[in-house]
Design an enzyme around this catalytic site. Sequence first.
Site, PDB file in Angstrom:
ATOM      1  N   ASP A 261       0.886  -1.159   0.000  1.00  0.00           N
ATOM      2  CA  ASP A 261       0.000   0.000   0.000  1.00  0.00           C
ATOM      3  C   ASP A 261       0.928   1.214   0.000  1.00  0.00           C
ATOM      4  OD1 ASP A 261      -2.272   1.647   0.224  1.00  0.00           O
ATOM      5  OD2 ASP A 261      -2.056   1.702   2.408  1.00  0.00           O
TER       6      ASP A 261
ATOM      7  N   GLU B  85      -0.973  -1.232  -4.866  1.00  0.00           N
ATOM      8  CA  GLU B  85      -2.186  -0.456  -5.117  1.00  0.00           C
ATOM      9  C   GLU B  85      -1.907   0.562  -6.215  1.00  0.00           C
ATOM     10  OE1 GLU B  85      -5.193   0.795  -2.038  1.00  0.00           O
ATOM     11  OE2 GLU B  85      -4.294   2.735  -2.516  1.00  0.00           O
TER      12      GLU B  85
ATOM     13  N   ASP C   5      -2.597   1.142   7.040  1.00  0.00           N
ATOM     14  CA  ASP C   5      -1.746   0.909   5.872  1.00  0.00           C
ATOM     15  C   ASP C   5      -1.329  -0.565   5.797  1.00  0.00           C
ATOM     16  OD1 ASP C   5      -1.071   3.949   5.153  1.00  0.00           O
ATOM     17  OD2 ASP C   5      -0.896   3.658   7.318  1.00  0.00           O
TER      18      ASP C   5
END
Length: 192
Positions: free
Chosen positions: A7, A68, A141
């Site tokens: 992430d 991501e 996160d």
Amino acid sequence: MRVLGVDPGLTRCGVGVVEGVPGRPCKLIGYYVVYTDPDDDIALRLLRLDTELAGLVAEHKPQSVAVERVFSQHNVRTVMGTAQASGVAVLAGARAGLPVQTYTPSEVKAAVTGSGTAGKTQVTSMVTRLLGLDAPPRPADAADALALAICHIWRGGTRARMEAAALAAKRRGSGRARMEAAAQAARRGAGR
């Protein structure tokens, strides 16, 4: 399959390592958050992120990396840092010779919660449940990175097979085109 999910973030970059196969429960291997100091020079921050991600790839030996995909945000400064961190994550996987796949936030949310519009709390709750954890991964996160890894295990295998089939069909098609061109050339040559 062992997947390292990232992430991306410049100040906080979540990293999650999960093992599993499509359609089966996944197993947590580990999760981390790489922090960089906002007061440091951007080059040093990116170097730290690169060093940490390379170390985690070397330590956990994933078979692929899921990152991501950066999407448009209103805060250009935030999206720039996220995009830079994303590039470092993609590079870490590529440098290790690993396949790297990107997923949008809505793809990840849909994979783990069933809804592409789920909130962070729902994602964290489902990651906790899916991995059989006693407590939610913190900060968010880390949970998001684990969700990326789960998404890749459940969807990435199918996506990779579809891409491989499309590539094979394309190759067959270009092979047919070459064969047809050769046949036409042979017919033209025979007609002389």
